[in-house]
Design a protein around this motif. Structure first.
Motif, short mmCIF file in Angstrom:
data_model
loop_
_atom_site.label_atom_id
_atom_site.label_comp_id
_atom_site.label_asym_id
_atom_site.label_seq_id
_atom_site.Cartn_x
_atom_site.Cartn_y
_atom_site.Cartn_z
N THR A 323 0.82 -0.94 -0.22
CA THR A 323 -0.10 0.03 0.17
C THR A 323 1.39 1.52 0.39
O THR A 323 1.96 1.38 0.21
CB THR A 323 -0.59 -0.04 1.15
N TYR A 324 0.38 2.41 -0.58
CA TYR A 324 0.63 3.79 -0.78
C TYR A 324 0.84 4.50 0.79
O TYR A 324 2.19 4.61 1.30
CB TYR A 324 0.31 4.98 -1.27
N ASP A 325 -0.06 4.14 1.53
CA ASP A 325 0.73 3.96 3.02
C ASP A 325 1.50 4.21 4.08
O ASP A 325 1.97 4.74 4.50
CB ASP A 325 -1.05 4.35 3.75
N LYS A 326 2.01 2.79 3.67
CA LYS A 326 2.45 1.73 4.27
C LYS A 326 4.03 2.66 3.88
O LYS A 326 4.97 2.22 4.76
CB LYS A 326 3.03 0.78 4.15
N PHE A 327 4.82 2.53 2.85
CA PHE A 327 5.61 3.09 1.88
C PHE A 327 5.88 4.70 2.01
O PHE A 327 6.67 5.34 3.08
CB PHE A 327 5.41 2.90 0.34
N ALA A 328 4.43 5.09 2.35
CA ALA A 328 4.58 6.58 2.77
C ALA A 328 5.58 7.44 4.48
O ALA A 328 6.30 7.32 4.09
CB ALA A 328 3.87 7.48 2.70
N ARG A 329 4.84 6.20 5.21
CA ARG A 329 5.45 5.99 6.75
C ARG A 329 6.20 5.86 6.36
O ARG A 329 7.22 6.18 7.32
CB ARG A 329 3.95 5.11 7.13
N ALA A 330 6.90 4.99 6.00
CA ALA A 330 8.30 4.24 6.22
C ALA A 330 9.82 5.28 5.88
O ALA A 330 10.47 5.43 6.37
CB ALA A 330 8.72 2.89 5.68
N VAL A 331 8.98 6.48 4.57
CA VAL A 331 9.47 7.40 3.62
C VAL A 331 9.72 8.40 5.04
O VAL A 331 11.03 9.20 5.37
CB VAL A 331 9.39 7.40 3.35
N GLU A 332 8.71 8.26 5.58
CA GLU A 332 9.08 9.54 6.56
C GLU A 332 9.33 8.78 8.12
O GLU A 332 10.07 9.69 8.71
CB GLU A 332 7.55 9.28 7.22
N ARG A 333 9.62 7.67 8.24
CA ARG A 333 10.64 7.28 9.91
C ARG A 333 12.18 7.17 9.33
O ARG A 333 12.50 6.55 9.79
CB ARG A 333 9.64 6.44 10.43
N LEU A 334 12.12 7.48 7.73
CA LEU A 334 13.42 7.56 7.58
C LEU A 334 14.12 8.47 8.02
O LEU A 334 14.50 9.30 8.62
CB LEU A 334 13.26 7.52 5.61
N ARG A 335 15.97 7.85 8.35
CA ARG A 335 16.65 8.61 8.91
C ARG A 335 17.45 9.80 8.08
O ARG A 335 17.81 9.11 6.84
CB ARG A 335 17.52 7.38 9.75
N THR A 336 18.11 10.65 8.41
CA THR A 336 19.03 11.38 7.21
C THR A 336 20.27 10.43 6.97
O THR A 336 20.45 10.57 5.93
CB THR A 336 19.05 13.09 7.81
N ARG A 337 20.45 9.71 7.63
CA ARG A 337 22.43 9.69 7.40
C ARG A 337 21.95 8.12 7.11
O ARG A 337 22.69 6.99 7.86
CB ARG A 337 22.83 9.73 8.32
N SER A 338 21.01 7.93 5.53
CA SER A 338 21.19 6.98 4.78
C SER A 338 20.51 6.47 3.79
O SER A 338 19.82 7.78 3.22
CB SER A 338 19.75 5.60 6.10
N ILE A 339 20.60 5.05 3.02
CA ILE A 339 20.91 5.36 1.64
C ILE A 339 19.58 4.51 1.31
O ILE A 339 18.79 3.59 2.14
CB ILE A 339 21.09 5.02 0.89
N LEU A 340 18.12 4.82 0.84
CA LEU A 340 17.07 3.88 0.55
C LEU A 340 16.92 3.31 -0.77
O LEU A 340 17.05 4.29 -1.53
CB LEU A 340 15.56 4.83 0.42
N VAL A 341 16.99 2.08 -1.22
CA VAL A 341 17.98 1.63 -1.98
C VAL A 341 16.52 1.21 -2.37
O VAL A 341 15.76 -0.05 -1.82
CB VAL A 341 18.82 0.70 -2.01
N ILE A 342 15.72 1.08 -3.74
CA ILE A 342 14.37 0.46 -4.08
C ILE A 342 14.53 -0.03 -5.11
O ILE A 342 15.10 -0.17 -6.01
CB ILE A 342 13.52 2.02 -4.69
N GLU A 343 14.17 -1.37 -5.26
CA GLU A 343 14.73 -2.28 -5.52
C GLU A 343 13.74 -2.96 -6.61
O GLU A 343 12.29 -2.38 -6.47
CB GLU A 343 14.73 -3.49 -5.27
N ASP A 344 13.43 -3.49 -8.05
CA ASP A 344 13.43 -3.73 -9.42
C ASP A 344 12.34 -2.24 -8.72
O ASP A 344 10.48 -2.95 -9.34
CB ASP A 344 12.14 -4.65 -8.28
#
Length: 568
Positions: A323-344
């Protein structure tokens, strides 16, 4: 005459007599006739005197009593037990701190000899022959940990929701599919008794110290120090710790000339120019796309980049995103010093999520400042053009089949000797030379014994040579011989590389396939095998390797055609 306060006396016999009189009155049928009337009393007598009605009523009432019995017991226990004033905090499994605190708690709880239940786990301490097992008290009861002058009360509790089975999917409480409460993860509740000077910040300080203690890493030798990277997977809108691994060194990643340097330079510049972005009101985020066939080094360079930049990896697989909501919630909780890797990112699943919603997370109002996003895919032609525009993906790098420079880098990294292997080779050469020297000395002694049988030890020691000078000569011979071996090895390896490069044309195999070819030779013969044997085995293996690659490509094409037919 002084007045005295009247204190009524409690007579046990009189109290019992009154209770018995009350029971006798209530059990008399005339009492109920007078209270409820003849008609109502007759109806109650008729139904409650029926065995079938009573049995049915018992089956109906029993589950109600059973389900609420624990609540009744808790209520009575709370009333009878004097309440303690406490400060407390909850630590939930979805938080990054949970794993550290839970590991500390389990490792510091001690079972009593009369405990009949417990929880087993591995300790961080290791014995010589393997990990140590510890057993902590059962998680269902309140446990105590004495930490300095404070007694910390620890209890695992289950999430409880009213009408849990009626919860809708995607609700914030975590009950996505209405499962029973026992299936939900437990959270930790830690508390301290209120006292002078004890506040919620006292508990915060204790948790910080526990976290620091649990995350302490043993000091490594200078040559063994490597950067550690934490990896997280996205769950139901939250980040779940997966593992900590040694980051790959950038030098161990073999890409086509210029690609690695371009990527690393761009990331370094972005991470040091935050104020430049903010001063000019430019959204501070950067997107990268790594695309190309499987096995071309996408995962390897991401791991090495995370270690180089000293950041965490946060991994999202589009194929498992619901779901979009879960993805948005995870991005909101993303730390600054991190790399978000979106596969496929080329997976068809992204269409069902809602393209506009997905794009809004990347560069809209829902995006997060300071994000570094790395997308990966195999086929760039399957990606929506809206995702590829600048501002969402700023740098596109194609990782393709291996070229000559990549092959050379892989070849020398696998077949060349490191410092430890050179030392081992030196020891082997020293043993060989000493064995040869011993044989020569034994032969000389035999010759001397035959020619001059009457020569004494004193006379023999006056030849003009000493044992120390002999040892120095041996060391010089060993060094010279080792240099000759290393030079000969390098010449042989270079000659073999020059021969196999024309046999494996550029853009024909992936770096991963080449790595498997080279490492299989090492595994079959051993890293310290004679270099002539290794290179001979490699030359013999190349034709077989190319044929296997050809068959793999044919199988992949046949599979793709079959998949396309099913879609039609």
């Amino acid at each position: 005459m002084s007045l005295q306060k009247y204190k009524p006396k409690f007579d046990v016999g009189e109290a019992v007599d009154r209770v018995m009189t009350l029971v006798d009155t209530v059990s008399d049928e005339k009492f109920w006739h007078g209270l409820l009337g003849d008609r109502v009393t007759g109806l109650l007598k008729r139904y409650f005197g029926n065995d079938f009605v009573m049995i049915t009523l018992m089956f109906y009432v029993y589950p109600i009593l059973r389900g609420n019995w624990q609540e009744v017991v808790k209520f009575v226990k709370a009333r009878l037990t004097p309440a303690r004033r406490q400060v407390w905090v909850q630590v939930h499994p979805r938080e990054d701190i949970f794993k550290s605190i839970e590991e500390y708690v389990i490792s510091h709880l001690v079972c009593n000899t009369d405990d009949r239940k417990g929880v087993a786990s591995y300790s961080k301490e290791h014995r010589g022959d393997g990990p140590s097992v510890i057993v902590a008290p059962h998680l269902g009861k309140t446990n105590r940990i004495q930490y300095g002058e404070h007694t910390v009360y620890v209890q695992w509790k289950k999430y409880q929701f009213k009408n849990a089975k009626k919860k809708k999917k995607g609700s914030d409480d975590g009950s996505d599919d209405g499962r029973e409460l026992s299936m939900f993860p437990s959270y930790l509740e830690l508390s301290l008794d209120s006292a002078k000077g004890v506040t919620i910040y006292t508990l915060k300080k204790i948790l910080q110290e526990w976290s620091d203690i649990n995350n302490e890493k043993p000091e490594k030798k200078e040559e063994d120090k490597r950067m550690l990277v934490n990896m997280y997977d996205m769950g139901s809108g939250y980040w779940t710790f997966k593992e900590t691994f040694d980051a790959r060194e950038l030098g161990s990643v073999n890409l086509a000339p210029g690609l690695k340097e371009r990527l690393v330079t761009d990331v370094n510049r972005f991470m040091t120019q935050e104020q430049y972005y903010l001063d000019r009101d430019i959204p501070y985020r950067r997107g990268y796309l790594l695309y190309g066939p499987p096995g071309t080094g996408k995962s390897s360079i991401i791991q090495a980049l995370a270690g180089h930049a000293q950041v965490d990896l946060r991994q999202v697989k589009i194929s498992k995103l619901f779901t979009y909501d879960k993805f948005a919630r995870a991005v909101e909780r993303l730390r600054t010093r991190s790399i978000l890797v979106i596969e496929d990112i080329d997976h068809s699943r992204i269409k069902t999520l809602g393209m506009s919603s997905f794009l809004n997370i990347l560069d809209g109002l829902d995006s997060k400042s300071g994000m570094i996003i790395i997308f990966t895919c195999n086929d760039i032609n399957k990606i929506e053009p809206a995702i590829l525009r600048p501002g969402r993906i700023d740098v596109k790098i194609k990782l393709d089949y291996a070229v000559g420079k990549q092959m050379e880098g892989l070849f020398w990294r696998i077949f060349d000797l490191d410092k430890k292997e050179i030392k081992a080779l030196c020891k082997e050469e020293k043993k060989k030379l000493l064995a040869i020297k011993d044989d020569e000395d034994t032969g000389d002694e035999d010759d001397q014994g035959t020619e001059t049988p009457g020569l004494s030890e004193d006379e023999g020691s006056q030849d003009g040579s000493t044992s120390d000078s002999s040892d120095d000569d041996n060391d010089d011979d060993i060094d010279c011989n080792l240099d000759e071996v290393l030079v000969g090895r390098k010449e042989c390896l270079q000659e073999t590389l020059d021969k196999i490069k024309p046999m494996i044309p550029d853009g024909h195999v992936t770096p991963a396939e080449l790595q498997v070819l080279f490492t299989s030779i090492i595994l079959e013969n051993g890293p310290m095998a004679p270099y002539q044997v290794l290179m001979s085995a490699l030359m013999d293996r190349v034709p077989e390797f190319l044929e296997r690659v050809r068959l793999d490509r044919l199988q992949a094409e046949a599979f793709q055609k079959e998949s396309d037919k099913k879609k039609k």
